[in-house]
Design a protein around this motif. Sequence first.
Motif, PDB file in Angstrom:
ATOM      1  N   UNK A  26       0.847  -1.182   0.000  1.00  0.00           N
ATOM      2  CA  UNK A  26       0.000   0.000   0.000  1.00  0.00           C
ATOM      3  C   UNK A  26       0.889   1.239   0.000  1.00  0.00           C
ATOM      4  N   UNK A  27       0.306   2.336  -0.431  1.00  0.00           N
ATOM      5  CA  UNK A  27       1.073   3.580  -0.523  1.00  0.00           C
ATOM      6  C   UNK A  27       0.464   4.633   0.398  1.00  0.00           C
ATOM      7  N   UNK A  28       1.343   5.392   1.027  1.00  0.00           N
ATOM      8  CA  UNK A  28       0.895   6.463   1.915  1.00  0.00           C
ATOM      9  C   UNK A  28       0.535   7.672   1.058  1.00  0.00           C
ATOM     10  N   UNK A  29      -0.723   8.094   1.160  1.00  0.00           N
ATOM     11  CA  UNK A  29      -1.201   9.234   0.373  1.00  0.00           C
ATOM     12  C   UNK A  29      -2.109  10.088   1.243  1.00  0.00           C
ATOM     13  N   UNK A  30      -1.708  11.326   1.474  1.00  0.00           N
ATOM     14  CA  UNK A  30      -2.492  12.262   2.287  1.00  0.00           C
ATOM     15  C   UNK A  30      -2.839  11.683   3.660  1.00  0.00           C
ATOM     16  N   UNK A  31      -1.856  11.020   4.261  1.00  0.00           N
ATOM     17  CA  UNK A  31      -2.027  10.506   5.616  1.00  0.00           C
ATOM     18  C   UNK A  31      -2.783   9.209   5.721  1.00  0.00           C
ATOM     19  N   UNK A  32      -3.114   8.576   4.603  1.00  0.00           N
ATOM     20  CA  UNK A  32      -3.823   7.296   4.637  1.00  0.00           C
ATOM     21  C   UNK A  32      -3.125   6.291   3.730  1.00  0.00           C
ATOM     22  N   UNK A  33      -3.489   5.017   3.868  1.00  0.00           N
ATOM     23  CA  UNK A  33      -2.921   3.958   3.041  1.00  0.00           C
ATOM     24  C   UNK A  33      -3.893   3.627   1.916  1.00  0.00           C
ATOM     25  N   UNK A  34      -3.395   3.652   0.689  1.00  0.00           N
ATOM     26  CA  UNK A  34      -4.230   3.355  -0.469  1.00  0.00           C
ATOM     27  C   UNK A  34      -3.589   2.254  -1.303  1.00  0.00           C
ATOM     28  N   UNK A  35      -4.417   1.603  -2.124  1.00  0.00           N
ATOM     29  CA  UNK A  35      -3.917   0.523  -2.980  1.00  0.00           C
ATOM     30  C   UNK A  35      -3.953  -0.797  -2.253  1.00  0.00           C
ATOM     31  N   UNK A  36      -3.823  -1.885  -3.035  1.00  0.00           N
ATOM     32  CA  UNK A  36      -3.897  -3.211  -2.416  1.00  0.00           C
ATOM     33  C   UNK A  36      -3.318  -4.262  -3.356  1.00  0.00           C
ATOM     34  N   UNK A  37      -2.076  -4.064  -3.789  1.00  0.00           N
ATOM     35  CA  UNK A  37      -1.425  -5.006  -4.689  1.00  0.00           C
ATOM     36  C   UNK A  37      -1.019  -6.246  -3.902  1.00  0.00           C
ATOM     37  N   UNK A  38      -1.606  -7.396  -4.196  1.00  0.00           N
ATOM     38  CA  UNK A  38      -1.433  -8.580  -3.380  1.00  0.00           C
ATOM     39  C   UNK A  38      -0.265  -9.464  -3.783  1.00  0.00           C
ATOM     40  N   UNK A  39       0.304 -10.163  -2.786  1.00  0.00           N
ATOM     41  CA  UNK A  39       1.413 -11.095  -3.001  1.00  0.00           C
ATOM     42  C   UNK A  39       1.225 -12.287  -2.069  1.00  0.00           C
ATOM     43  N   UNK A  40       1.689 -13.422  -2.513  1.00  0.00           N
ATOM     44  CA  UNK A  40       1.505 -14.636  -1.718  1.00  0.00           C
ATOM     45  C   UNK A  40       2.547 -14.771  -0.617  1.00  0.00           C
ATOM     46  N   UNK A  41       3.712 -14.110  -0.775  1.00  0.00           N
ATOM     47  CA  UNK A  41       4.766 -14.207   0.234  1.00  0.00           C
ATOM     48  C   UNK A  41       5.310 -12.827   0.564  1.00  0.00           C
ATOM     49  N   UNK A  42       5.911 -12.728   1.736  1.00  0.00           N
ATOM     50  CA  UNK A  42       6.543 -11.480   2.166  1.00  0.00           C
ATOM     51  C   UNK A  42       7.695 -11.127   1.224  1.00  0.00           C
ATOM     52  N   UNK A  43       8.463 -12.139   0.846  1.00  0.00           N
ATOM     53  CA  UNK A  43       9.630 -11.902  -0.005  1.00  0.00           C
ATOM     54  C   UNK A  43       9.224 -11.315  -1.352  1.00  0.00           C
ATOM     55  N   UNK A  44       8.135 -11.806  -1.898  1.00  0.00           N
ATOM     56  CA  UNK A  44       7.666 -11.282  -3.183  1.00  0.00           C
ATOM     57  C   UNK A  44       7.227  -9.827  -3.047  1.00  0.00           C
ATOM     58  N   UNK A  45       6.534  -9.524  -1.955  1.00  0.00           N
ATOM     59  CA  UNK A  45       6.099  -8.143  -1.727  1.00  0.00           C
ATOM     60  C   UNK A  45       7.301  -7.230  -1.521  1.00  0.00           C
ATOM     61  N   UNK A  46       8.280  -7.710  -0.797  1.00  0.00           N
ATOM     62  CA  UNK A  46       9.476  -6.904  -0.511  1.00  0.00           C
ATOM     63  C   UNK A  46      10.209  -6.536  -1.798  1.00  0.00           C
ATOM     64  N   UNK A  47      10.286  -7.472  -2.726  1.00  0.00           N
ATOM     65  CA  UNK A  47      10.967  -7.209  -3.997  1.00  0.00           C
ATOM     66  C   UNK A  47      10.208  -6.200  -4.855  1.00  0.00           C
ATOM     67  N   UNK A  48       8.903  -6.118  -4.638  1.00  0.00           N
ATOM     68  CA  UNK A  48       8.074  -5.244  -5.471  1.00  0.00           C
ATOM     69  C   UNK A  48       8.014  -3.805  -4.961  1.00  0.00           C
ATOM     70  N   UNK A  49       8.523  -3.547  -3.765  1.00  0.00           N
ATOM     71  CA  UNK A  49       8.505  -2.190  -3.215  1.00  0.00           C
ATOM     72  C   UNK A  49       9.502  -1.323  -3.983  1.00  0.00           C
ATOM     73  N   UNK A  88       1.791  -4.636   4.062  1.00  0.00           N
ATOM     74  CA  UNK A  88       0.816  -4.918   5.109  1.00  0.00           C
ATOM     75  C   UNK A  88       0.399  -6.371   5.042  1.00  0.00           C
ATOM     76  N   UNK A  89      -0.057  -6.859   6.176  1.00  0.00           N
ATOM     77  CA  UNK A  89      -0.628  -8.194   6.262  1.00  0.00           C
ATOM     78  C   UNK A  89      -1.895  -8.076   7.091  1.00  0.00           C
ATOM     79  N   UNK A  90      -3.031  -8.357   6.452  1.00  0.00           N
ATOM     80  CA  UNK A  90      -4.331  -8.176   7.108  1.00  0.00           C
ATOM     81  C   UNK A  90      -4.439  -6.779   7.699  1.00  0.00           C
ATOM     82  N   UNK A  91      -4.035  -5.774   6.912  1.00  0.00           N
ATOM     83  CA  UNK A  91      -4.118  -4.356   7.271  1.00  0.00           C
ATOM     84  C   UNK A  91      -3.171  -3.941   8.388  1.00  0.00           C
ATOM     85  N   UNK A  92      -2.258  -4.809   8.775  1.00  0.00           N
ATOM     86  CA  UNK A  92      -1.234  -4.456   9.759  1.00  0.00           C
ATOM     87  C   UNK A  92       0.080  -4.226   9.029  1.00  0.00           C
ATOM     88  N   UNK A  93       0.697  -3.063   9.228  1.00  0.00           N
ATOM     89  CA  UNK A  93       1.969  -2.766   8.576  1.00  0.00           C
ATOM     90  C   UNK A  93       3.048  -3.675   9.151  1.00  0.00           C
TER      91      UNK A  93
END
Length: 666
Positions: free
Chosen positions: A247-270, A278-283
């Motif tokens: 998710x991306x921080x925009x005007x003080x809120x989190x927007x977007x929801x590009x999903x990944x099956x693993x933490x490692x995959x999400x980390x590479x995409x940042x 985030x995981x279940x809305x927890x950063x």
Amino acid sequence: MKKLSIIALLMTIIGMLLWQPQLASADELTGHSHEQGLRYLISKNALVKDAKGSYRPNDNVTRGEFASYLSKAMNLKATSDIVFKDVPDTYVHAKDIKLAASAGIITGYGDGSFKPNAAISRQHMAVMLERAIDYLNIPKGTPTITFKDNASIIKDYRQAVAIGAQLEIIKGSNGYFMPEKNATIGQASSFIVRLMQLAGDPDATAPNGGNTNDGNTSGGNSNGGDTNGGNSNGGDTNTGSSKYAIKEISNGTLVGNQGFSTFEAAEKAVTKNTQVIVQSDKIVKMSSGYAVTNNYVALKSETINDSLAVAANTEMEYLSSDATQVKVRLAGQVGYLKHADVTLIPFSISKGRSYYENVNGEIKHTLYDYKTNKYSSSYIFGKAPSFMKQNEKYYSWNGIYFSNGNGSSKGDAYNYYQFLPARAQTQYTAQEIDTYIMNKLAEIESTGATLYKDATKKSKLIGLGKTLKDVEAKSQINAMLILSLAQHESAYGMSEHAQKLNNLFGLYVYDTNPLNKNFDSIADNINELVDKFLQPNYINPGGTPGKNFANGAVVGSKALGFNVKYASDPFWGAKIAGHYYRAEKALGFKDANNPYTIGLTTTNGLNVRTGAATSNNPLFTYARSGMPVIITSSATNGWYEIISDKLYTGKAFVSKDYVQVINTVK
């Protein structure tokens, strides 16, 4: 032929089924509601059959048996000279009881007995388990769970029960905990196997997952209301099936929801600093920000190789994180915590943070409560450093180095009272201390608060001046420091323990009776604090072997001093300093106007010697750097004369090359 083959096959299967019980016959534990725990204790040689060949799973467990179970499950080794008068060496569990007592997990009665053969109640067991949790450095959950019979739990035990329930070590039945009911061997075994699962013992893990309640029924009962104490990490324990998102921080809120099956995959995409995982809305990962503890935790500091108790709602520097843990820094102490233990907050979406400010020349610390998202309390603890401008907020990770929001104004500030070594002597007389005490009691009494009703008549601080000065002369510990501790820990001598037990410092809360230690006088209580706690553990360099309490002879912070180990509140040292400062302000700043010179050691393994030369014998050694010392004379031949932290009437010297004089704010 087919029919004959089928019949033969069926006969073979039936024969195997009939033969199976002979190959592996069931025993008395098979199918028992606490089978997993019972077999775990057996594997640790903690549970053995009696003369009749039974494990007695439904019999009440005794205090001695439970101490033995804990000792063997935790593989305790170190023993001290603790002796109970009713536990002779010939007693079957004598060695294990001594091991558990040496580890601080069990205590006894005020008459020196342990009563090993007495049945143990469930609430007493909860207190022992909490101490085992601390010993094993298992982070504690937020103690919020209550049972329908919570009022029946002894007040001093409720936190231990709540912590055990939060960690799902303790479970009730149909919403009840049954605190006074004696626990069975089976129930005790379930408590212990759950404890050791949290501690990471592979022997404690079993495929059946254990029973879901602590009652005597063996059916599929619910856990008695414990489900509200579940994991607070938004599901990140189920890493096998959890989905991560960017998710991306925009005007003080989190927007977007590009999903990944693993933490490692999400980390590479940042790709941006404004993105978080985030995981279940927890950063669970961010580029910058801070971490806040959700509950009491034990932070294993890699910096000093020790575990630090840290209170809930504590802000820490965020360093990095992966799928399972978060790397943080608290007052210079670097360590790791589980995602469930902290909330990660990027600076750009922070709703509020604790801050410092200059208010009319004094430094005020305002605290932020992350559960309510409101500023909750504040306190003044000294003069503001010269670089602090009024009407400007300052932030600090360690209470020493401060910066404002844009980083343009910053500097170091050592509060004099917070970093004044305990061997300093106050210039106030017993009469002046007594006058201050009575004026302070009149002030708090005038607030109308119920706790302080008749404080000028009932407080246990009344007339304490002579006692404090006598202790200062005998033990070389600042009388005003002890008074500040007493004011803070006993609500100005009006707390229940102070009023009923002459106990200003909450010393000794026994697992069998938290009101057991009744001091004959306040003087006895102060001498106990000095002789059994401060002197051997916190002030004497090196402290008591195996306890690692000695981190500098000042109240300090989580960076150095008593506060490193004495209290989980990271601002405990500053609050004690605040009491000293306010007393000084009322009495005319006699100590601050004629201050001690304070220095910090700059190297590990620094020897303090009996003379100003390396040929003189070492009096003691500071194991780590950053230890505060009182310098009593200017350097002579490259050596400072200092006041010894070790109780010693002679002169002590340290090489000037390894001490940095600090400017204190006073």
